[in-house]
Design an enzyme around this catalytic site. Structure first.
Site, short mmCIF file in Angstrom:
data_model
loop_
_atom_site.label_atom_id
_atom_site.label_comp_id
_atom_site.label_asym_id
_atom_site.label_seq_id
_atom_site.Cartn_x
_atom_site.Cartn_y
_atom_site.Cartn_z
N HIS A 112 56.73 56.82 62.64
CA HIS A 112 58.05 56.60 62.05
C HIS A 112 58.94 57.81 62.37
CE1 HIS A 112 61.31 55.78 59.46
NE2 HIS A 112 60.99 56.68 58.55
N ASN B 224 66.87 57.95 61.75
CA ASN B 224 65.81 57.24 61.02
C ASN B 224 66.28 55.81 60.74
OD1 ASN B 224 64.19 56.20 58.98
ND2 ASN B 224 64.09 58.11 57.80
N CYS C 89 60.10 52.24 54.96
CA CYS C 89 59.83 52.75 56.32
C CYS C 89 58.44 52.38 56.83
CB CYS C 89 60.02 54.25 56.36
SG CYS C 89 61.65 54.75 55.80
O1 UT7 Z 1 62.05 57.76 56.22
C1 UT7 Z 1 61.38 58.49 55.25
C2 UT7 Z 1 62.33 59.05 54.33
N1 UT7 Z 1 62.99 60.28 54.62
C3 UT7 Z 1 62.43 61.39 55.16
O2 UT7 Z 1 61.37 61.40 55.70
C4 UT7 Z 1 63.19 62.67 55.03
C5 UT7 Z 1 62.26 63.81 54.69
N2 UT7 Z 1 62.98 65.05 54.45
C6 UT7 Z 1 63.65 65.72 55.42
O3 UT7 Z 1 63.68 65.30 56.55
C7 UT7 Z 1 64.29 67.02 55.06
O4 UT7 Z 1 63.89 67.40 53.78
C8 UT7 Z 1 65.85 66.97 55.12
C9 UT7 Z 1 66.30 66.86 56.56
C10 UT7 Z 1 66.37 65.79 54.32
C11 UT7 Z 1 66.44 68.24 54.55
O5 UT7 Z 1 65.94 69.36 55.25
P1 UT7 Z 1 65.43 70.64 54.45
O6 UT7 Z 1 65.07 71.65 55.43
O7 UT7 Z 1 64.36 70.14 53.51
O8 UT7 Z 1 66.74 71.09 53.68
P2 UT7 Z 1 66.96 71.25 52.13
O9 UT7 Z 1 67.09 69.92 51.46
O10 UT7 Z 1 65.93 72.21 51.59
O11 UT7 Z 1 68.36 71.95 52.11
C12 UT7 Z 1 68.56 73.26 52.69
C13 UT7 Z 1 70.03 73.58 52.62
C14 UT7 Z 1 70.66 73.31 51.27
O12 UT7 Z 1 71.62 74.30 51.02
P3 UT7 Z 1 71.29 75.53 50.03
O13 UT7 Z 1 70.98 74.89 48.71
O14 UT7 Z 1 70.10 76.22 50.64
O15 UT7 Z 1 72.55 76.32 50.04
C15 UT7 Z 1 71.37 71.99 51.46
O16 UT7 Z 1 72.47 71.84 50.60
O17 UT7 Z 1 70.74 72.76 53.57
C16 UT7 Z 1 71.82 72.13 52.90
N3 UT7 Z 1 72.06 70.85 53.56
C17 UT7 Z 1 72.88 70.71 54.60
N4 UT7 Z 1 73.65 71.59 55.25
C18 UT7 Z 1 74.37 71.14 56.29
C19 UT7 Z 1 71.50 69.67 53.25
N5 UT7 Z 1 71.99 68.73 54.11
C20 UT7 Z 1 72.85 69.37 54.95
C21 UT7 Z 1 73.63 68.94 56.03
N6 UT7 Z 1 74.36 69.85 56.66
N7 UT7 Z 1 73.65 67.66 56.44
#
Ligand code: UT7
Length: 381
Positions: free
Chosen positions: A264, A294, A127
């Protein structure tokens, strides 16, 4: 409107070797996939995706390739900059999703553009790739090796995304953006930093081909993208403001001096968090991720091109570009925007020659015209 040195003429000893962007272009696949459609593929919802990321839809390839998108973006950047492909001396394609291992995407782009004189190669810093490629091209031009360069970020991430993993597949989109750089008599890039931390490489990865030859056959890795989202999120909030500060201090500017921060487009919460940590209002951080998701190395140049075509960049504005992602890699660049007008609908007026009296008395001619009769560029000889 400022007249610049004639195309292709090398700067003489002692003259400024600064670099400026004279053209931008972008290309997105035709197919748009909404959050509702994603909810039909994995257990997710429009509400979750919007609240946690800010993404509403993304463009997904149904045949477009890293190369075809890059070619389209380059052709637009060349038209915007009023240059011919045959004049291009360097083509850098930043990509982590090339179709072929060999030859590199940049050589394929060179061939399709007809840029026979250009040296072409790829660069992979995920990225942050576009930013690293911009810095590389800048260094070549500043060193007097080349007079101009096409710098491209192009990705078809949909082929490496695990479409059964809701934690990643909702985040990414496909697309390409390009800028045309050339030597300028005025300082364009004022500060530039880049960093890599390979010790954290495991938080965002995708394995390549397995090693298999007559002497060994190693197990296949995971050919799809896997990510520890929380780690990447925390890294971005920690390192991006720090590296922007570093680039700003090189440029001897403060955060308030910057008109727009073109970051980004990973996640709206990341961008707003960075704005908050820098005590800046989010309005200075334009975003297009709601429509694109992204796009890794393509995110920054696509957003830049959209800002240009919306007429939001005016000559003299100070911009910060910052990319961050797998590697881990991150960097920031401070630049003065020197290119204005082209899509804003006004007739250009020649103010001065950057070469002082060497421009005086030269003939001036409108060399390019927009569909509505607007002068797109002028030539001096
Ligand atoms: O380009 C550079 C590379 N990438 C990035 O910059 C991404 C950086 N990270 C992020 O943007 C965020 O961490 C994410 C968007 C990927 C995830 O958001 P988060 O607020 O950190 O969520 P999380 O991973 O802590 O997950 C929270 C909950 C989980 O459920 P439980 O364990 O709390 O029951 C996940 O399983 O949300 C769940 N979850 C979803 N639910 C519905 C994860 N993905 C999804 C989804 N839909 N697509």
């Amino acid at each position: 409107y400022t007249l610049e040195i004639p195309w292709g003429q090398s700067a003489e000893k002692g003259e400024s070797m600064a670099v400026k962007i004279i053209g931008t272009g972008s290309a997105l696949p035709k197919k748009v996939v909404s959050n509702e459609e994603m909810a039909g593929l994995v257990e997710t919802s429009d509400q979750w995706i919007r609240e946690r990321t800010g993404i509403g839809s993304r463009h997904i390839s149904t045949g477009e390739t890293v190369v075809s998108l890059a070619v389209e973006a380059c052709e637009k950047a060349l038209a915007h900059g009023d240059r011919k492909a045959s004049e291009v001396q360097l083509i850098l394609v930043a990509t982590c999703t090339p179709e072929k291992g060999i030859p590199c995407a940049a050589c394929q782009v060179q061939s399709l553009l007809g840029a026979a004189e250009a040296v072409a190669f790829d660069l992979n810093a995920a990225c942050a790739g576009f930013l690293f490629a911009l810095h590389t091209a800048h260094a070549y031009i500043e060193a007097g090796i080349y007079d101009n360069a096409l710098v491209v970020g192009s990705e078809v991430l949909s082929k490496v995304v695990d479409w059964t993993d809701r934690g990643t597949c909702v985040l990414f989109g496909d697309g390409a953006g390009a800028v045309l750089l050339e030597r300028s008599g005025q300082p364009g890039i004022l500060g530039f930093v880049q960093h890599s931390d390979g010790t954290k490489g495991g938080v965002l990865q995708c394995d390549g081909r397995k090693l298999e030859n007559p002497f060994v056959s190693l197990p296949v890795g995971n050919p799809f993208l896997s990510m520890d989202g929380r780690e990447v999120f925390a890294f971005a909030l920690r390192q991006v403001p720090a590296c922007i500060w570093e680039a700003l201090s090189q440029a001897k500017l403060s955060p308030e001096d910057v008109d727009l921060y073109v970051l980004h487009q990973a996640n709206r919460r990341i961008i707003e968090g960075i704005a908050g940590r820098m005590n800046l209002e989010a309005a200075r951080f334009p975003m297009n991720l709601e429509r694109t998701g992204n796009m890794s190395s393509a995110s920054i140049p696509v957003l830049l091109d959209e800002l240009v075509r919306e007429g939001r960049l005016q000559e003299g504005m100070t911009l910060v570009l910052s990319g961050f992602g797998a590697g881990l890699t991150y960097g920031a660049c401070v630049l003065k925007w020197q290119r204005s007008l082209d899509f804003s609908g006004e007739i250009g007026i020649v103010k001065e020659s950057v070469r002082g009296d060497r421009g005086a008395g030269k003939k001036v001619q409108a060399a390019g015209w927009g569909g509505t009769g607007i002068i797109l560029s002028m030539r001096c000889w």
